[in-house]
Design a protein around this motif. Structure first.
Motif, PDB file in Angstrom:
ATOM      1  N   HIS A  10       0.858  -1.185   0.000  1.00  0.00           N
ATOM      2  CA  HIS A  10       0.000   0.000   0.000  1.00  0.00           C
ATOM      3  C   HIS A  10       0.891   1.230   0.000  1.00  0.00           C
ATOM      4  O   HIS A  10       1.781   1.352   0.840  1.00  0.00           O
ATOM      5  CB  HIS A  10      -0.923   0.008   1.225  1.00  0.00           C
ATOM      6  CG  HIS A  10      -1.845  -1.161   1.254  1.00  0.00           C
ATOM      7  ND1 HIS A  10      -2.971  -1.227   0.464  1.00  0.00           N
ATOM      8  CD2 HIS A  10      -1.804  -2.320   1.954  1.00  0.00           C
ATOM      9  CE1 HIS A  10      -3.591  -2.357   0.696  1.00  0.00           C
ATOM     10  NE2 HIS A  10      -2.900  -3.053   1.591  1.00  0.00           N
ATOM     11  N   GLN A  11       0.650   2.145  -0.955  1.00  0.00           N
ATOM     12  CA  GLN A  11       1.460   3.353  -1.044  1.00  0.00           C
ATOM     13  C   GLN A  11       0.596   4.541  -1.456  1.00  0.00           C
ATOM     14  O   GLN A  11      -0.497   4.363  -1.982  1.00  0.00           O
ATOM     15  CB  GLN A  11       2.607   3.162  -2.030  1.00  0.00           C
ATOM     16  CG  GLN A  11       2.168   2.923  -3.464  1.00  0.00           C
ATOM     17  CD  GLN A  11       3.341   2.607  -4.369  1.00  0.00           C
ATOM     18  OE1 GLN A  11       4.344   2.083  -3.924  1.00  0.00           O
ATOM     19  NE2 GLN A  11       3.209   2.926  -5.630  1.00  0.00           N
ATOM     20  N   GLU A  12       1.120   5.741  -1.199  1.00  0.00           N
ATOM     21  CA  GLU A  12       0.390   6.961  -1.532  1.00  0.00           C
ATOM     22  C   GLU A  12       0.417   7.201  -3.037  1.00  0.00           C
ATOM     23  O   GLU A  12       1.419   6.947  -3.692  1.00  0.00           O
ATOM     24  CB  GLU A  12       1.001   8.176  -0.829  1.00  0.00           C
ATOM     25  CG  GLU A  12       0.765   8.212   0.660  1.00  0.00           C
ATOM     26  CD  GLU A  12       1.769   7.408   1.464  1.00  0.00           C
ATOM     27  OE1 GLU A  12       2.697   6.835   0.863  1.00  0.00           O
ATOM     28  OE2 GLU A  12       1.620   7.355   2.688  1.00  0.00           O
ATOM     29  N   GLY A  13      -0.682   7.719  -3.556  1.00  0.00           N
ATOM     30  CA  GLY A  13      -0.760   8.085  -4.959  1.00  0.00           C
ATOM     31  C   GLY A  13      -0.691   9.591  -5.106  1.00  0.00           C
ATOM     32  O   GLY A  13      -0.857  10.332  -4.135  1.00  0.00           O
ATOM     33  N   PRO A  14      -0.482  10.074  -6.322  1.00  0.00           N
ATOM     34  CA  PRO A  14      -0.369  11.522  -6.532  1.00  0.00           C
ATOM     35  C   PRO A  14      -1.727  12.229  -6.474  1.00  0.00           C
ATOM     36  O   PRO A  14      -2.750  11.658  -6.842  1.00  0.00           O
ATOM     37  CB  PRO A  14       0.232  11.622  -7.931  1.00  0.00           C
ATOM     38  CG  PRO A  14      -0.202  10.369  -8.612  1.00  0.00           C
ATOM     39  CD  PRO A  14      -0.278   9.314  -7.558  1.00  0.00           C
TER      40      PRO A  14
END
Length: 103
Positions: A61-65
């Protein structure tokens, strides 16, 4: 093209889109695409293969723009535009809602 007034480490609030109302710290800024990555906001699920760096692989899980126009700087719990003023011989950022110097 206008200058990007938000910097890495600033606390921002999302003002438009599905994540509207959520706050977080700016992790990174992409000046080419005018996007920001905000901590804990717009989380994406990415499937990764095992590699030397990541032995296990799996779901990450990672941050998106987020487009920079959809976030606003937070100063003392209030969203604020950012302006500039001269403080002696230094140019400093100022929160327009509170009038406080940011950095």
């Amino acid at each position: 093209m206008s200058t990007i007034k938000i910097k890495k480490g600033d606390t921002v609030r999302v003002i438009a889109g599905t994540e509207k109302g959520s706050e977080g710290k700016v992790i990174a800024i992409n000046r080419k695409n005018n996007t920001v990555f905000v901590e804990g906001v717009n989380m994406l699920t990415k499937h990764t293969k095992p590699s030397p760096a990541n032995q296990q692989g799996g779901i990450v899980h990672q941050e998106g723009p987020i487009d920079i126009s959809n976030v606003m700087y937070v100063s003392d719990g209030k969203v604020s535009r950012i302006g500039y003023k001269m403080d002696g011989d230094k140019k400093v950022r100022v929160a327009k809602a509170t009038g406080k110097v940011i950095d």
